[in-house]
Design a protein around this motif. Structure first.
Motif, mmCIF file in Angstrom:
data_model
loop_
_atom_site.group_PDB
_atom_site.id
_atom_site.type_symbol
_atom_site.label_atom_id
_atom_site.label_comp_id
_atom_site.label_asym_id
_atom_site.label_seq_id
_atom_site.Cartn_x
_atom_site.Cartn_y
_atom_site.Cartn_z
ATOM 1 N N ALA A 99 -6.734 -21.490 -6.679
ATOM 2 C CA ALA A 99 -6.856 -22.293 -5.704
ATOM 3 C C ALA A 99 -7.523 -21.765 -4.220
ATOM 4 C CB ALA A 99 -5.411 -22.778 -5.009
ATOM 5 N N ALA A 100 -7.492 -20.156 -4.420
ATOM 6 C CA ALA A 100 -8.047 -19.598 -3.309
ATOM 7 C C ALA A 100 -9.784 -19.272 -3.451
ATOM 8 C CB ALA A 100 -7.591 -18.268 -3.202
ATOM 9 N N HIS A 101 -10.223 -20.042 -4.494
ATOM 10 C CA HIS A 101 -11.779 -19.764 -4.900
ATOM 11 C C HIS A 101 -12.738 -19.737 -3.548
ATOM 12 C CE1 HIS A 101 -15.630 -21.485 -5.649
ATOM 13 N NE2 HIS A 101 -15.743 -21.137 -6.955
ATOM 14 N N ASP A 102 -12.369 -20.819 -2.875
ATOM 15 C CA ASP A 102 -13.435 -20.966 -1.807
ATOM 16 C C ASP A 102 -13.042 -19.842 -0.523
ATOM 17 O OD1 ASP A 102 -14.344 -23.177 -2.685
ATOM 18 O OD2 ASP A 102 -13.328 -24.508 -1.389
ATOM 19 N N ARG A 103 -11.806 -19.619 -0.447
ATOM 20 C CA ARG A 103 -11.315 -18.285 0.487
ATOM 21 C C ARG A 103 -11.949 -16.967 -0.111
ATOM 22 N NH1 ARG A 103 -4.913 -16.465 0.912
ATOM 23 N NH2 ARG A 103 -5.501 -14.634 1.938
ATOM 24 N N LEU A 104 -11.925 -16.725 -1.425
ATOM 25 C CA LEU A 104 -12.584 -15.508 -1.914
ATOM 26 C C LEU A 104 -13.994 -15.361 -1.703
ATOM 27 C CD1 LEU A 104 -11.872 -13.198 -3.708
ATOM 28 C CD2 LEU A 104 -12.119 -14.686 -5.662
ATOM 29 N N VAL A 105 -14.716 -16.475 -2.086
ATOM 30 C CA VAL A 105 -16.056 -16.840 -1.692
ATOM 31 C C VAL A 105 -16.478 -16.255 -0.148
ATOM 32 C CG1 VAL A 105 -18.167 -18.093 -1.498
ATOM 33 C CG2 VAL A 105 -16.573 -18.037 -3.670
ATOM 34 N N ALA A 106 -15.602 -16.854 0.589
ATOM 35 C CA ALA A 106 -15.825 -16.777 2.186
ATOM 36 C C ALA A 106 -15.579 -15.251 2.610
ATOM 37 C CB ALA A 106 -15.024 -17.768 2.773
ATOM 38 N N THR A 107 -14.480 -14.703 1.924
ATOM 39 C CA THR A 107 -14.272 -13.337 2.306
ATOM 40 C C THR A 107 -15.453 -12.544 1.640
ATOM 41 O OG1 THR A 107 -11.503 -13.565 2.101
ATOM 42 C CG2 THR A 107 -12.772 -11.491 1.801
ATOM 43 N N THR A 108 -15.921 -12.675 0.852
ATOM 44 C CA THR A 108 -17.172 -12.043 0.199
ATOM 45 C C THR A 108 -18.297 -11.850 1.164
ATOM 46 O OG1 THR A 108 -16.143 -12.083 -2.119
ATOM 47 C CG2 THR A 108 -18.325 -11.325 -1.825
ATOM 48 N N GLN A 109 -18.606 -13.206 1.692
ATOM 49 C CA GLN A 109 -19.512 -13.730 2.590
ATOM 50 C C GLN A 109 -19.607 -12.921 3.770
ATOM 51 O OE1 GLN A 109 -19.092 -17.771 2.241
ATOM 52 N NE2 GLN A 109 -21.128 -18.001 1.001
ATOM 53 N N ARG A 110 -18.278 -12.770 4.372
ATOM 54 C CA ARG A 110 -18.051 -12.170 5.573
ATOM 55 C C ARG A 110 -18.334 -10.824 5.373
ATOM 56 N NH1 ARG A 110 -12.107 -13.712 8.179
ATOM 57 N NH2 ARG A 110 -12.882 -12.324 9.771
ATOM 58 N N LEU A 111 -17.861 -10.135 4.269
ATOM 59 C CA LEU A 111 -18.352 -8.687 4.280
ATOM 60 C C LEU A 111 -19.793 -8.401 4.076
ATOM 61 C CD1 LEU A 111 -15.316 -7.954 1.787
ATOM 62 C CD2 LEU A 111 -15.337 -6.941 4.344
ATOM 63 N N VAL A 112 -20.430 -9.093 3.243
ATOM 64 C CA VAL A 112 -21.853 -9.133 2.986
ATOM 65 C C VAL A 112 -22.521 -9.243 4.173
ATOM 66 C CG1 VAL A 112 -23.731 -10.185 1.889
ATOM 67 C CG2 VAL A 112 -21.665 -9.618 0.408
ATOM 68 N N ALA A 113 -22.295 -10.174 5.004
ATOM 69 C CA ALA A 113 -23.112 -10.397 6.323
ATOM 70 C C ALA A 113 -23.169 -9.199 7.272
ATOM 71 C CB ALA A 113 -22.169 -11.590 7.065
ATOM 72 N N ALA B 122 -3.631 -8.517 -2.417
ATOM 73 C CA ALA B 122 -2.774 -8.133 -1.564
ATOM 74 C C ALA B 122 -2.293 -9.236 -0.761
ATOM 75 C CB ALA B 122 -3.317 -7.062 -0.677
ATOM 76 N N SER B 123 -2.930 -10.064 -0.581
ATOM 77 C CA SER B 123 -2.472 -11.087 0.523
ATOM 78 C C SER B 123 -1.609 -12.078 -0.462
ATOM 79 C CB SER B 123 -3.697 -11.965 1.046
ATOM 80 O OG SER B 123 -3.080 -13.198 1.850
ATOM 81 N N LEU B 124 -2.070 -12.362 -1.531
ATOM 82 C CA LEU B 124 -0.807 -13.344 -2.353
ATOM 83 C C LEU B 124 0.374 -12.545 -2.815
ATOM 84 C CD1 LEU B 124 -3.507 -14.879 -4.820
ATOM 85 C CD2 LEU B 124 -2.545 -15.806 -2.748
ATOM 86 N N LEU B 125 0.290 -11.300 -2.902
ATOM 87 C CA LEU B 125 1.340 -10.415 -3.405
ATOM 88 C C LEU B 125 2.456 -10.387 -2.063
ATOM 89 C CD1 LEU B 125 0.229 -7.858 -5.454
ATOM 90 C CD2 LEU B 125 1.846 -9.497 -6.275
ATOM 91 N N ALA B 126 1.806 -10.496 -0.847
ATOM 92 C CA ALA B 126 2.685 -10.400 0.368
ATOM 93 C C ALA B 126 3.145 -11.708 0.429
ATOM 94 C CB ALA B 126 1.595 -10.379 1.737
#
Length: 416
Positions: A14-28, A132-136
């Motif tokens: 369900a976090a597919h889009d969130r995972l992509v967005a997080t990667t994009q924020r780091l790559v930017a 880590a976020s999901l385990l939290a």
């Protein structure tokens, strides 16, 4: 526990889009090494970490702007400590290469996510952050604590990043380490070759190129030395049987992804003569020459053994000197260790087929963890065009790696 695991799997999907967005924020945010300036990317990573409730974050900066982060997430109950380790720095951006997409744009196209460092290893960091976020959200189902060490300086061998944290920050160590560095979700890496970078110099005596009898050619002396260095590839050694057996067993899957001949490379000393410099003009006898080589060592031999051979072989060569620039020993976590077995089991569950369990040809910050006795596994994304134009990863692999990191951490911390 099976119900919790099923929920975690669903939440990663369900976090597919969130995972992509997080990667994009780091790559930017560019974080090339050199110069190992990770101040800006560390600020982005810290903002992402602060989205995890109850996390404690500390910045580590042994030199100005060489910034790492250590974040701790406690379950509130005693137990084991699991480390997620990743590096924030990347290869140089190299904007002059023939990129067809903006190198820092994080472009998503045809199931591929593009950008410098997306494979090595901002995508892997995004997977660990999601885990880590999901385990939290389920910290009542596991014990102990999760620590994320997001390091600077890995591309420069890590002495100011993971190495510094391991030496100076006790909470950076733990009972196990999962590293999402570049590789493949189909290969569980339990160790890596060592390395020794050497620099060899030769001195000569000047003369005109037409009067070679009056001079001594430094390049000729260097050539003789380099021939002896290549002879290191034939130094005998005995690898532990458990390592040799794992490499052989993994070859069918591993070589298809990492290149034919990987199995042989993992089991022998290799010498790459990387740079040679010398002389000023074709018609002058050179008085100075220098070369640098990258030597990789399999498990079963040490840098001390190779250094002793070089001392022995090069000492008789007049005008020749050498020194080791960098040295790391080969290292591995036993392939039957709990962490490796759990990772292989989860990878098979997520992927639908058993992964290979193998050594790693290249280096990673995991060497620092093994040096301090922390069991370590490396499982990350398959690299495409790593270090070149249009570097990318497959988005379905992002999801798979995030699932594996999440479930391995949960299984390890909930084990009785």
């Amino acid at each position: 526990m099976s119900d919790v695991r099923a929920v975690l799997m669903q939440k990663v999907e369900a976090a597919h889009d969130r995972l992509v967005a997080t990667t994009q924020r780091l790559v930017a945010v560019a974080s090339p090494n050199p110069p190992s300036d990770t101040a800006e990317i560390a600020a982005v990573a810290e903002a992402l970490l602060r989205e995890i409730p109850g996390i404690e974050i500390e910045a580590i900066e042994p030199e100005p702007r060489v910034r790492s982060l250590i974040a701790r997430l406690s379950s509130g109950r005693p137990g084991r400590r699991l480390i997620f380790n990743g590096h924030l720095d990347t290869f140089p951006v190299l904007e002059t290469l023939p990129w067809t997409v903006p190198p820092l744009g994080g472009v998503l196209k045809d199931g591929k996510l593009y950008g410098r460092g997306v494979s090595d290893m901002k995508g892997g960091i995004a997977c660990s952050l999601l885990a880590a976020s999901l385990l939290a959200d389920h910290r009542d189902t596991w014990r102990g604590e999760i620590v994320l060490t997001l390091a600077a300086d890995e591309e420069n061998m890590g002495s100011l990043g993971t190495g510094y944290m391991m030496e100076h920050v006790p909470q950076a160590r733990g009972d196990a380490n999962i590293c999402g560095d570049v590789g493949s979700p189909k290969i569980v890496r339990f160790g890596e070759k060592g390395l020794m970078w050497v620099e060899v110099e030769a001195a000569g005596e000047p003369a005109h190129g037409a009067h070679v009898h009056r001079g001594v050619n430094a390049i000729d002396r260097l050539r003789a030395a380099l021939d002896r260095i290549k002879d290191l590839e034939n130094v005998p050694f005995q690898a532990p049987a458990v390592v040799a057996e794992a490499i052989t067993k993994a070859s069918g899957i591993s070589e298809a992804l990492s290149g034919r001949g990987e199995s042989q490379t993992l089991q022998r000393v290799t010498v790459n003569l990387g740079t040679i410099e010398g002389g000023t003009s074709p018609n002058l006898v050179p008085i100075h020459a220098i070369a640098r080589a990258d030597i990789r060592l399999p498990v079963g031999i040490t840098t001390d053994i190779l250094a002793a051979r070089l001392d022995e072989w090069l000492a008789p060569l007049e005008g020749v000197s050498w020194r080791a620039i960098r040295r790391f020993e080969p290292s591995f976590t036993p392939p039957d260790h709990e962490l490796i077995r759990r990772t292989a089991s989860v990878a098979a569950e997520v992927l639908g087929s058993p992964p290979a369990v193998n050594m790693r040809v290249g280096g990673s910050d995991s060497r620092w963890y093994r040096k301090y006795g922390v069991p370590t596994v490396v499982l990350g994304l398959t690299p495409f065009n790593m270090g070149g134009a249009d570097e990318y990863v497959m988005v379905d692999e992002l999801v798979a790696v995030a699932k594996i990191h999440t479930l391995v951490a949960f299984d390890f911390l909930s084990a009785r």
